[in-house]
Design a protein around this motif. Sequence first.
Motif, PDB file in Angstrom:
ATOM      1  N   ARG A  19       0.785  -1.280   0.000  1.00  0.00           N
ATOM      2  CA  ARG A  19      -0.099   0.161   0.005  1.00  0.00           C
ATOM      3  C   ARG A  19       0.934   1.185   0.010  1.00  0.00           C
ATOM      4  O   ARG A  19       0.459   2.227   0.122  1.00  0.00           O
ATOM      5  CB  ARG A  19      -0.874  -0.052   1.322  1.00  0.00           C
ATOM      6  N   SER A  20       2.079   1.135  -0.072  1.00  0.00           N
ATOM      7  CA  SER A  20       3.282   2.140  -0.016  1.00  0.00           C
ATOM      8  C   SER A  20       4.436   1.861  -0.940  1.00  0.00           C
ATOM      9  O   SER A  20       4.576   0.778  -1.336  1.00  0.00           O
ATOM     10  CB  SER A  20       3.407   2.368   1.390  1.00  0.00           C
ATOM     11  N   LEU A  21       5.249   3.064  -0.896  1.00  0.00           N
ATOM     12  CA  LEU A  21       6.364   2.444  -1.791  1.00  0.00           C
ATOM     13  C   LEU A  21       7.283   1.571  -0.900  1.00  0.00           C
ATOM     14  O   LEU A  21       7.895   0.415  -1.680  1.00  0.00           O
ATOM     15  CB  LEU A  21       7.460   3.864  -1.828  1.00  0.00           C
ATOM     16  N   ASP A  22       7.400   1.514   0.275  1.00  0.00           N
ATOM     17  CA  ASP A  22       8.063   0.726   1.055  1.00  0.00           C
ATOM     18  C   ASP A  22       7.349  -0.776   0.947  1.00  0.00           C
ATOM     19  O   ASP A  22       7.989  -1.934   0.882  1.00  0.00           O
ATOM     20  CB  ASP A  22       7.984   0.737   2.512  1.00  0.00           C
ATOM     21  N   GLY A  23       5.982  -0.777   0.853  1.00  0.00           N
ATOM     22  CA  GLY A  23       5.311  -2.026   0.609  1.00  0.00           C
ATOM     23  C   GLY A  23       5.818  -2.697  -0.894  1.00  0.00           C
ATOM     24  O   GLY A  23       5.972  -3.908  -0.758  1.00  0.00           O
ATOM     25  N   VAL A  24       5.846  -1.966  -1.597  1.00  0.00           N
ATOM     26  CA  VAL A  24       6.326  -2.467  -2.925  1.00  0.00           C
ATOM     27  C   VAL A  24       7.795  -3.010  -2.924  1.00  0.00           C
ATOM     28  O   VAL A  24       8.274  -3.775  -3.298  1.00  0.00           O
ATOM     29  CB  VAL A  24       6.061  -1.342  -4.106  1.00  0.00           C
ATOM     30  N   LYS A  25       8.609  -2.037  -2.055  1.00  0.00           N
ATOM     31  CA  LYS A  25       9.980  -2.334  -2.148  1.00  0.00           C
ATOM     32  C   LYS A  25      10.294  -3.825  -1.514  1.00  0.00           C
ATOM     33  O   LYS A  25      11.126  -4.389  -2.068  1.00  0.00           O
ATOM     34  CB  LYS A  25      10.660  -1.357  -1.281  1.00  0.00           C
ATOM     35  N   PHE A  26       9.652  -4.129  -0.224  1.00  0.00           N
ATOM     36  CA  PHE A  26       9.957  -5.179   0.275  1.00  0.00           C
ATOM     37  C   PHE A  26       9.417  -6.574  -0.435  1.00  0.00           C
ATOM     38  O   PHE A  26       9.549  -7.495  -0.061  1.00  0.00           O
ATOM     39  CB  PHE A  26       9.604  -5.254   1.805  1.00  0.00           C
ATOM     40  N   GLY A  30      17.931  -0.535  -4.983  1.00  0.00           N
ATOM     41  CA  GLY A  30      19.151  -0.697  -5.790  1.00  0.00           C
ATOM     42  C   GLY A  30      20.126   0.430  -5.369  1.00  0.00           C
ATOM     43  O   GLY A  30      19.845   1.327  -4.625  1.00  0.00           O
ATOM     44  N   GLU A  31      21.014   0.578  -6.224  1.00  0.00           N
ATOM     45  CA  GLU A  31      22.037   1.722  -5.989  1.00  0.00           C
ATOM     46  C   GLU A  31      21.549   3.084  -6.213  1.00  0.00           C
ATOM     47  O   GLU A  31      22.237   3.987  -5.704  1.00  0.00           O
ATOM     48  CB  GLU A  31      23.261   1.274  -7.006  1.00  0.00           C
ATOM     49  N   CYS A  32      20.461   3.348  -7.225  1.00  0.00           N
ATOM     50  CA  CYS A  32      19.897   4.867  -7.106  1.00  0.00           C
ATOM     51  C   CYS A  32      18.813   4.827  -5.944  1.00  0.00           C
ATOM     52  O   CYS A  32      18.443   5.901  -5.879  1.00  0.00           O
ATOM     53  CB  CYS A  32      19.319   4.628  -8.657  1.00  0.00           C
ATOM     54  N   GLN A  33      18.525   3.942  -5.376  1.00  0.00           N
ATOM     55  CA  GLN A  33      17.742   4.052  -4.209  1.00  0.00           C
ATOM     56  C   GLN A  33      16.265   4.654  -4.390  1.00  0.00           C
ATOM     57  O   GLN A  33      15.894   5.856  -3.804  1.00  0.00           O
ATOM     58  CB  GLN A  33      18.334   4.797  -3.170  1.00  0.00           C
ATOM     59  N   GLY A  34      15.779   4.625  -5.728  1.00  0.00           N
ATOM     60  CA  GLY A  34      14.584   5.069  -6.284  1.00  0.00           C
ATOM     61  C   GLY A  34      14.595   6.234  -6.985  1.00  0.00           C
ATOM     62  O   GLY A  34      13.784   6.760  -7.767  1.00  0.00           O
ATOM     63  N   GLY A  35      15.650   6.742  -7.379  1.00  0.00           N
ATOM     64  CA  GLY A  35      16.205   7.882  -8.207  1.00  0.00           C
ATOM     65  C   GLY A  35      15.600   7.977  -9.513  1.00  0.00           C
ATOM     66  O   GLY A  35      15.002   8.734 -10.083  1.00  0.00           O
ATOM     67  N   PHE A  36      15.326   6.633  -9.940  1.00  0.00           N
ATOM     68  CA  PHE A  36      15.000   6.429 -11.446  1.00  0.00           C
ATOM     69  C   PHE A  36      13.284   6.009 -11.482  1.00  0.00           C
ATOM     70  O   PHE A  36      12.857   6.147 -12.427  1.00  0.00           O
ATOM     71  CB  PHE A  36      15.815   5.345 -12.349  1.00  0.00           C
ATOM     72  N   CYS A  37      13.143   5.371 -10.227  1.00  0.00           N
ATOM     73  CA  CYS A  37      11.811   4.634 -10.319  1.00  0.00           C
ATOM     74  C   CYS A  37      10.757   5.067  -9.468  1.00  0.00           C
ATOM     75  O   CYS A  37       9.688   4.765  -9.422  1.00  0.00           O
ATOM     76  CB  CYS A  37      11.862   3.280 -10.192  1.00  0.00           C
ATOM     77  N   HIS A  59       8.915   7.890  -8.620  1.00  0.00           N
ATOM     78  CA  HIS A  59       7.935   8.533  -9.434  1.00  0.00           C
ATOM     79  C   HIS A  59       7.012   7.568 -10.248  1.00  0.00           C
ATOM     80  O   HIS A  59       5.738   7.650 -10.112  1.00  0.00           O
ATOM     81  CB  HIS A  59       8.340   9.650 -10.223  1.00  0.00           C
ATOM     82  N   ARG A  60       7.539   6.625 -10.786  1.00  0.00           N
ATOM     83  CA  ARG A  60       6.724   5.711 -11.506  1.00  0.00           C
ATOM     84  C   ARG A  60       6.128   4.797 -10.525  1.00  0.00           C
ATOM     85  O   ARG A  60       4.994   4.303 -10.960  1.00  0.00           O
ATOM     86  CB  ARG A  60       7.610   4.843 -12.482  1.00  0.00           C
ATOM     87  N   GLY A  97      17.179  15.371  -8.984  1.00  0.00           N
ATOM     88  CA  GLY A  97      16.519  14.938 -10.266  1.00  0.00           C
ATOM     89  C   GLY A  97      15.111  14.536 -10.081  1.00  0.00           C
ATOM     90  O   GLY A  97      14.121  14.759 -10.950  1.00  0.00           O
ATOM     91  N   VAL A  98      15.020  14.033  -9.060  1.00  0.00           N
ATOM     92  CA  VAL A  98      13.728  13.234  -8.613  1.00  0.00           C
ATOM     93  C   VAL A  98      12.612  14.650  -8.543  1.00  0.00           C
ATOM     94  O   VAL A  98      11.593  14.657  -9.045  1.00  0.00           O
ATOM     95  CB  VAL A  98      13.584  12.151  -7.606  1.00  0.00           C
ATOM     96  N   ALA A  99      12.973  15.544  -7.597  1.00  0.00           N
ATOM     97  CA  ALA A  99      12.349  16.734  -7.539  1.00  0.00           C
ATOM     98  C   ALA A  99      11.934  17.172  -8.575  1.00  0.00           C
ATOM     99  O   ALA A  99      10.927  17.828  -8.847  1.00  0.00           O
ATOM    100  CB  ALA A  99      13.112  17.641  -6.470  1.00  0.00           C
ATOM    101  N   GLN A 100      12.962  17.449  -9.554  1.00  0.00           N
ATOM    102  CA  GLN A 100      12.812  18.053 -10.795  1.00  0.00           C
ATOM    103  C   GLN A 100      11.690  17.467 -11.873  1.00  0.00           C
ATOM    104  O   GLN A 100      11.028  18.026 -12.390  1.00  0.00           O
ATOM    105  CB  GLN A 100      13.995  18.086 -11.712  1.00  0.00           C
ATOM    106  N   ARG A 101      11.944  16.130 -11.725  1.00  0.00           N
ATOM    107  CA  ARG A 101      11.111  15.267 -12.445  1.00  0.00           C
ATOM    108  C   ARG A 101       9.713  15.633 -12.032  1.00  0.00           C
ATOM    109  O   ARG A 101       8.478  15.672 -12.826  1.00  0.00           O
ATOM    110  CB  ARG A 101      11.450  13.835 -12.448  1.00  0.00           C
ATOM    111  N   LEU A 102       9.205  15.490 -10.616  1.00  0.00           N
ATOM    112  CA  LEU A 102       8.043  15.507 -10.196  1.00  0.00           C
ATOM    113  C   LEU A 102       7.321  16.834 -10.769  1.00  0.00           C
ATOM    114  O   LEU A 102       6.302  16.832 -10.811  1.00  0.00           O
ATOM    115  CB  LEU A 102       8.238  15.421  -8.576  1.00  0.00           C
ATOM    116  N   VAL A 103       8.209  17.877 -10.380  1.00  0.00           N
ATOM    117  CA  VAL A 103       7.521  19.435 -10.636  1.00  0.00           C
ATOM    118  C   VAL A 103       7.432  19.601 -12.238  1.00  0.00           C
ATOM    119  O   VAL A 103       6.471  19.870 -12.741  1.00  0.00           O
ATOM    120  CB  VAL A 103       8.690  20.527 -10.042  1.00  0.00           C
ATOM    121  N   ASN A 104       8.387  19.290 -13.017  1.00  0.00           N
ATOM    122  CA  ASN A 104       8.422  19.591 -14.456  1.00  0.00           C
ATOM    123  C   ASN A 104       7.798  18.532 -15.388  1.00  0.00           C
ATOM    124  O   ASN A 104       7.295  19.169 -16.394  1.00  0.00           O
ATOM    125  CB  ASN A 104       9.990  19.717 -14.631  1.00  0.00           C
TER     126      ASN A 104
END
Lengths: 498, 420
Positions: A442-449, A456-463, A465-466, B144-151
């Motif tokens: 029901r949350s991002l952590d729920g999906v994570k676990f 991974g190494e980006c710790q959510g930087g790429f994913c 928001h998706r 980059g994540v903040a930028q992605r969310l906003v833009n």
Amino acid sequence: MVQRLEESRIEKPGLGNPMTVVVIGAGLVGTLVAREFCRRDCKVILVERGPDVGLGVSKANSGIVHAGYDDEPGTLRARFCVPGNAQWSVLADELDIDVQRIGSHVVAFRREDLNVLDELLARGVANGVPGLRILDQAELLQREPHLNPSALASLWAPSAAVTEPWQLVIAATENALENGLELRVGEEVTGFETDNGALKAVLTTKGRIPCDAAVNAAGLFADRVANLAGDESVPLRPRRGEYILLNKFTAHDLVNSVLFPVPGALGKGMLVTPTVDKGILLGPTAEDLPRSLKDDRATTGAGLDKIVASARHMIPSLDLREAVKVFAGNRPESPGKDFWITPSPRWQGLVHVGALRSPGLTAAPALAPWIVELVEKSLDTKLALRTDFQPRRKRIPSYLKELSLEELEKAVAEDPAAGRVVCVCNKVTEKEVVEAIRRGARSLDGVKFRTRALFGECQGGFCSHRILHIVAKELGVGEDELDYGLDGSWVVKGKVRP
Amino acid sequence: MKELSFDVVVLGAGGAGVGAALAARAEGATVAIVERLDRSGGILNQCIHDGFGLHRYKEALTGPEFAARLNTEAKLGSDPGLTLLTGRFVRDIDPEARRLILVSESGLEAVTCKALVYAAGARERPFGSLLIPGDRVSGIFTAGVAQRLVNLDNRLPGTRALILGSGDIGLIMARRLTLEGIEVRAVLERLPYPGGLERNLAQCLHDFDIPLLLSTTVAEVRGKGRLEEVVTVQVDENHNPIKGTERSFAVDTLVLSVGLVPSTTPVMDLVTVDPRSRGVVVDAIMGTNRDWVFAAGNCTVIYDLVDYVTDEGIVAGRSAARFARGEPRPERLPIVRGRDVGVMNPSLWCPGQDLTLFLRPARPFAKARWVVRQGEGSSAAIIRETKAEILTPGEMERLKIPAAKLDPSKPLTVEVVPDA
């Protein structure tokens, strides 16, 4: 609080009228006990205060299935650690979770440590630990070439394993649900209702759950829950353990087994261990906190400094720039230093389970059936085993890592989401994320676990928001309404444009 | 499974990848660009501020404008010899067969090539790598994540923010969040000097009265669930906290601009990756240690301008196309890192080939020059040097050295020489 009526004997649940068991706390013990009751002819309700299963003591610990040489003979710890260790293989098979028997070393750096190794060896033999052996420096350094070369010897325990505790919590819950469990998250126990010396109902923030029996597996709060029943308890104190997790892609070949220093007054000391995911975990510190800080999971500057110093002593070439995460968990310590597992002296059908400090994780699979027996004894009954219990559960498959090309092609043809990669680091597809939500995330952590996305190494930087978008869409809620993990951990607020 | 074949395959459709494709096409190669996301442009798509293309197009373009301009230049979409495969994830690379397996929502494809250009860009360093203590809270975003969310996603990440790190992305996000009504309390920089470009300091902070707190970092983060408080602390020259300088900020958002890391994990077993910088190790023609693999852009080193990224992509694409048609790879020799060289790319030069060096000093200098020498000891001769000026790690220097100036028999050294 206890609503006490007249005290007298309870009637045994009649045939064809299965009794109801409430398990309080969906941690490792609670979920395993609930699953164990599901094997039997009864109705099982698992009540959890948190927004998801396994977010308390079970989530943040070393994830080590200990061999069992640490525990003094005569303790519950010693009695259940070795059989619990063996049970992890059964659960790995039945529930499709990662348990890797990579073995452990207790590493001696000083001459006086060698005596400790001898003591641990003798205790391990007394506890029935298989395969224990003292390794000399040459053999130790051959097995662990990156270890500080000033190491003198080690106690080698081949039966030690690494796992991820939340995998078992999630798997046991899913399997119990398949077998009829009723799971109620976000619901806190507020009291008990009794009648004639027997339990009648568990009272919660959402109402009254009539029942014949209950297991208090409330982790760090098992003392409070016991008090709610009017029972005395051992006072549980949080012992904070802080950890640093290193990037699996660059650090994993540095350590082959679990590396412990010789144990000290506050426990097994700070370890360096590979994780099942090929990362490296450093820690834990051991710091006794006031009892008012049971929910405090903060890391501290001093704690992180200690971990770094200790880990660098063990593995001098560790590169701390490869850290991806710091976290802390609290172990439930009691004055007696042993597990506190006891039937309620006042109410038939109620059993308290607390102080599951190390090796609680290891022992839990062996404790669960014993706890069921304690409930049965307390009620002077024996629950019939169900013939239709299905012990097996499959994990969410990793479409990119586990499927053959042919299987993957077929999966994508059936559902295009299996071809949409969401998490780049761990190669998690949208189909896995959706499946995790269907299984309870029901949350991002729920999906994570449940999927390893965000791990991974980006710790959510790429994913992140998706995933936020997918969870909101699947649940039919706004992204503003979602939490990262715990209650109140909102992620976004409002829109830039209407 | 669909089988496809191209002379050159480019991984990544950002500034480097499209540059590579355009150059490989100019050499006559058939080219495919493989892109993970649904369209080309990479991170440019979310960079809606301007300042891109000042070198390449002599104009201040936004990120999406730069990407569009580059696409037009490459005839992406109209040139039948250039295929763009979007929404594709590389599942495997078979180095012997030079064959890639791509996964997408429409199924699997096997793509065979003669040469590969890796142009996967970079990722952001995560909060966990900073070893900052405190509560486990939401509300900490990489820039980059903040930028992605906003833009792109039309979401606001919070209401009151601090920004840690004065790199360009941090400065740009300070302005961007301010424009969208988020109260940006300050930008913190651990070093005694800012990390970003001078123009961004002026246009993003000064123009909006956002304080820049130098030699200051985050001591701890606090909150129940969501971030509620950030405690900052000043640090000494060794980055140790100075007791008594702590300040508390009531913010629900912390944006991190603490560095980019080349995205090289998918090719760690394929090519040599520098263990310190994590960048793919390349030579003057952007070749890796594996003859058929080339690399360009932020997966080799973190550039400060997309113009440079595209230029390096062009070098890589040209080299890949030439290799694909049978030209041998040139000899590769290490470039010696002299005094005070912070960042240097490439790290290998090739006799007979032009060399373009991208450099950052290890520390700031009030007045210093970049010097490139060949030869050893007293016989070393300066073959290229810059004018003495302010040098800071925030500004990247580009030095072009034509092949004719390079003596194949002598070692090459780069260093910073302070002006006396």
